[in-house]
Design an enzyme around this catalytic site. Sequence first.
Site, short mmCIF file in Angstrom:
data_model
loop_
_atom_site.label_atom_id
_atom_site.label_comp_id
_atom_site.label_asym_id
_atom_site.label_seq_id
_atom_site.Cartn_x
_atom_site.Cartn_y
_atom_site.Cartn_z
CB THR A 80 -0.94 -0.02 1.22
OG1 THR A 80 -1.80 -1.16 1.11
CG2 THR A 80 -1.77 1.24 1.31
CD GLN A 187 -2.05 -11.00 -5.23
OE1 GLN A 187 -1.77 -12.20 -5.31
NE2 GLN A 187 -2.55 -10.47 -4.13
CB SER A 207 3.35 -6.47 -0.38
OG SER A 207 2.96 -6.77 0.93
CB THR A 245 14.33 3.84 12.78
OG1 THR A 245 14.73 5.05 13.41
CG2 THR A 245 15.32 2.73 13.12
CB CYS A 333 -9.24 -4.20 0.72
SG CYS A 333 -7.58 -4.81 0.63
C1 LIG Z 1 -2.11 -6.99 -1.08
C2 LIG Z 1 -1.98 -6.06 -2.23
C3 LIG Z 1 -1.58 -4.72 -2.04
C4 LIG Z 1 -1.35 -4.15 -0.67
O1 LIG Z 1 -0.20 -4.65 -0.07
P1 LIG Z 1 -0.07 -4.53 1.55
O2 LIG Z 1 1.34 -4.92 1.81
O3 LIG Z 1 -1.06 -5.50 2.11
O4 LIG Z 1 -0.34 -3.13 1.91
C5 LIG Z 1 -1.46 -3.91 -3.15
N1 LIG Z 1 -1.69 -4.39 -4.38
C6 LIG Z 1 -2.06 -5.66 -4.62
C7 LIG Z 1 -2.28 -6.12 -6.02
C8 LIG Z 1 -2.23 -6.54 -3.55
O5 LIG Z 1 -2.62 -7.79 -3.78
#
Ligand SMILES: *Cc1c(COP(=O)(O)O)cnc(C)c1O
Length: 397
Positions: A80, A187, A207, A245, A333
Amino acid sequence: MNAAIRGRSRPIYMDHAATTPVRPEVVEAMLPCFSERYGNPSSVYALAREAQVTLEKARGQVADALGAATEEIYFTSGGTEADNWAIKGVAAANRKKGDHIITSSIEHHAVLHSCETLEKQGYRVTYLPVDEFGRVDPASVEEAITDQTILVSVMAANNEIGTIQPIKKIAEIAHDHGVPFHTDAVQAIGAIPIDVNEMGIDLLSLSAHKFGGPKGTGALYIRRKTRIAALMDGGAQERGKRAGTENVPGAVGLGKAIELAVAEMPEKVPRLAAMRDRLIRGILDSIPETRLNGHPTERLPNNVNVAFRYVEGESILLMLDALGIAASTGSACTSASLDPSHVLIACGLPAEHAHGSLRLTLGSQNTDDDVDYVLSVLPRVIERLRKMSPLSPEQYT
Ligand SMILES: *Cc1c(COP(=O)(O)O)cnc(C)c1O
């Protein structure tokens, strides 16, 4: 159905697009950073230098996984933040150059809502349509681009329906017009090969918790010389671009997880794809009035997304949960709201189908037995729900 549940000792987790378990190797790599190696990388003594070295090693692991240079990787608090930073940061740094951003209508909310915030600040955003399979037509990027365009952002693969986008072509078109290209690859990591140079990617979000790493940690790849403003103000960490940090344990977990995820792709991808295809075939063959959402072939190896007419996705999830199966209707979400998914609506799915969607996303721990179990219980779950449904026509009541 009850006999089938009684035999099960562990729940079946098929929601890996929402999050994944942290791998034991990753936990092991992280642990010393909490205790013996707790130094702040910005300090000057040996303990701090050790933390600095540890952090840079993790940065190198992320860079290697993407074909990037180490200094092009910036750690963030997750996907995010990386999406917010890429979009708002490029917009802010290029405000004098232009005010137009191009994205797709099926992006994650981290991208879509960032664009909506920019619209409130006077930027203009084009949300490209997708075809029935969720694909962006690169020609639509060419049509939308103007001399005011400062960013094109299209996700590498969709989190709900698994559709893989032609990002290399889209990046080429952006570059022909001198516009930088961002992709949300959250993804895609560990599922499709990613090389930022080969694919012409200027900014890439990822992520850790989507591929066996810890939650709350991610990265933004920023190609050298890309104009981008900082999102966080504060200290000089992350080359002065992302203050705060550093989350050293998180970065170490991310580094280890991405190294493993990319190394294991040749073995894992065909195994997951075979389970995916068996699930899709089995569901479509055994349950009438059902359709596949997303692309039949340009699809993440672990993604199954199907729509059943006459049922509510939420009720399917509750019944599957009672049977020990963790699944989703689409995006974690949006599951708190009952609005149909913006992704399915953008694909033109009629509302009565969009409400009855089910997403099963596979991971390393899933087995052929898990697939058999899901295929054995799902037809009865749908049949039972259709019998109770006020939406059903005569034949189901
Ligand atoms: C899960 C996801 C995010 C958000 O990542 P977080 O680390 O959970 O904030 C953004 N984009 C896609 C396509 C996701 O699947």
